[in-house]
Design a protein around this motif. Structure first.
Motif, short mmCIF file in Angstrom:
data_model
loop_
_atom_site.label_atom_id
_atom_site.label_comp_id
_atom_site.label_asym_id
_atom_site.label_seq_id
_atom_site.Cartn_x
_atom_site.Cartn_y
_atom_site.Cartn_z
N VAL A 31 0.77 -1.19 0.07
CA VAL A 31 -0.07 -0.33 -0.06
C VAL A 31 0.77 1.11 -0.04
N LEU A 32 1.75 1.05 0.85
CA LEU A 32 2.93 2.44 1.11
C LEU A 32 4.27 2.05 1.01
N SER A 35 6.85 2.12 4.16
CA SER A 35 6.56 2.37 5.38
C SER A 35 7.03 1.12 6.16
N LEU A 50 9.65 5.89 1.11
CA LEU A 50 8.26 6.73 1.19
C LEU A 50 8.42 7.87 0.21
N THR A 53 7.69 7.00 -3.22
CA THR A 53 6.02 6.65 -3.35
C THR A 53 5.20 7.96 -3.42
N LEU A 54 5.50 8.68 -2.37
CA LEU A 54 4.96 10.09 -2.24
C LEU A 54 4.99 10.85 -3.46
N LEU A 57 3.02 9.49 -6.17
CA LEU A 57 1.55 9.79 -5.93
C LEU A 57 1.34 11.16 -6.40
#
Length: 452
Positions: A31-32, A35, A50, A53-54, A57
């Motif tokens: 999912v993330l 994390s 992270l 990933t961010l 997104l």
């Protein structure tokens, strides 16, 4: 004890706790990404994951907003080599990071501490998710690089052309070299006129046997001021519209010395001048489809659905001798071979019937060209397309035309067929032809009357 503490410093001797922890880490990594490392492993690696990933997104949100508000801008970015290579590198880098994070998550899970029944399920899920995410990123990078190569091989890097009278007019040529012909001879000739704002399209079918063809200003207009072959004949056996390509390309390529450098051919430029003379329209671009390779493109798309009006022969002669087979009337899902014969079959029907069938086939392919079948069969489509299609549409215009095409698919396509009884190909009235086209395009672009 906090959840964070229990994940980083769990009770190693409790199989139920370690099983629950394993499920959490595997799901969090999917999912993330990153994390799981922040909570239970190397925090520096986790923060990096992270951050990536961010960032992805955020980029996805930006692309979505831009596509919603300014679709042509987003499509332009992803239909040029720089944008596609940037996307490929980003996807490849992300795939590598996801792989590292997933393998590290499997290490952090400590499967041997989980309950025996849960171990294969957790390991299987983690592996499936890893392969799915990394494989998707890898395939995306592959598609982006392949698309870049395909677009660079088909589309030129030339200047853009403005619309004329609010429309883009594109010459479509279906070329058939054939073993019994000197050079290529277009068997399918049409002009697609598209409203530059609404995307409303009209297809103008030009009979290949039009005679006394006029030309727009240029070398052919100077050579044939009264129309093609109308005074002293021409340089080939039949002075008809589809012979112009052969005459210029084989006999007089020096007429258009800059054609090749502009992403075209002398024969194509001769056909463009002829189409402009016939229709009275300014033709900004052309698309030539090699009918000998056309079947590969249809097969790559997975076939095409056509409702056949009447039984048609495959092969054979005017007496229907040595027919290889038949295309039966009714709904048919055609492979490339059948679709090519559907467009080419000339015996038992007329040339004008062929024009209608070719137009039907073109429209069916455009309607069935969807993002889903393009992505799932991309390699075959790209390989076939680079061999089948030749055009002078610049790569910088692809985003605009892709956006315009999405509007076109939602609207009915208008038709202007220059065939008997409206037009006599042996004695055509070109002023009447231009008037028919002008009237049809004006009617197609007129706003719809409100319902009473």
């Amino acid at each position: 004890m906090s959840a964070r503490t229990s994940i980083r410093h769990p009770d190693l001797g409790s199989a139920p706790i370690m099983t629950k922890r394993a499920w959490w880490l595997v799901v969090l990594n999917f999912v993330l990404p990153g994390s799981a490392q922040v909570l239970a492993g190397n925090r520096r690696l986790g923060r990096f994951g992270l951050g990536m990933t961010l960032t992805l997104l955020a980029l996805a949100v930006v692309v979505g907003v831009v596509y919603t508000l300014w679709p042509a801008v987003a499509l332009t970015v992803f239909t040029n080599s720089i944008g596609l290579w940037a996307a490929a590198l980003l996807l490849a880098f992300s795939g590598v990071v996801w792989l590292i994070l997933s393998l590290d998550t499997l290490r952090l899970v400590r499967l041997v501490r989980a309950t025996p029944k849960a171990r294969p399920i957790i390991a299987g899920l983690a592996t499936v998710l890893m392969v799915g995410v990394v494989g998707t990123a890898g395939y995306g990078a592959y598609v982006a690089t392949t698309a870049s190569g395909f677009l660079s091989s088909v589309f030129v890097a030339g200047p853009t052309e403005p619309p004329s009278d609010g429309r883009y007019n594109i010459l479509l040529l279906g070329g058939d070299a054939g073993p019994d012909r000197e050079g290529l001879r277009p068997d399918s000739i049409s002009v697609v006129s598209i409203d530059a704002e609404t995307g409303q399209a009209s297809m103008i079918g030009l009979p290949r046997n039009l005679e006394d063809v006029p030309f727009s200003a240029g070398p052919l207009a100077d050579l044939y001021p009264e129309g093609y072959g109308s005074i002293d004949g021409c340089e080939v056996s039949a002075c008809m519209l589809n012979s112009i390509y052969t005459e210029v390309e084989v006999k007089s390529p020096e007429m258009y010395p800059d054609a090749v450098d502009s992403g075209s051919e002398p024969g194509i430029e001769g056909m463009r001048d002829a189409a402009q003379g016939v229709t009275g329209l300014t033709i900004q671009y052309y698309v030539l489809i090699d009918m000998q390779g056309f079947s590969d493109l249809v097969d790559a798309l997975g076939g095409v659905d056509i409702n056949v009006a009447e039984r048609l022969p495959i092969g054979g002669d005017e007496n229907l001798d040595e027919v290889e087979g038949w295309i039966e009337a009714g709904p048919q899902q055609m492979d490339g071979y059948t679709a090519t014969w559907y467009a080419r079959s000339r015996h038992s029907t007329s040339d004008y019937d062929r024009i209608v069938r070719q137009r039907q086939l073109q429209e069916a392919i455009l309607q069935q060209f969807s993002p889903a079948n393009v992505l799932t069969k991309f390699q075959g489509i790209a390989e076939a397309g680079s061999q089948v299609i030749k055009t002078d549409v610049p790569q910088s215009m692809l985003g605009y035309f892709a956006d315009l095409g999405s509007k076109t698919k939602t609207l009915p396509v208008g038709h202007v067929d220059l065939t008997p009884p409206a037009v006599d190909p042996e004695d055509p009235d070109y002023e009447q032809i231009r008037a028919l086209i002008t009237e049809a395009l004006a009617a197609a672009s007129a706003p719809a009357e409100p319902a009473s």
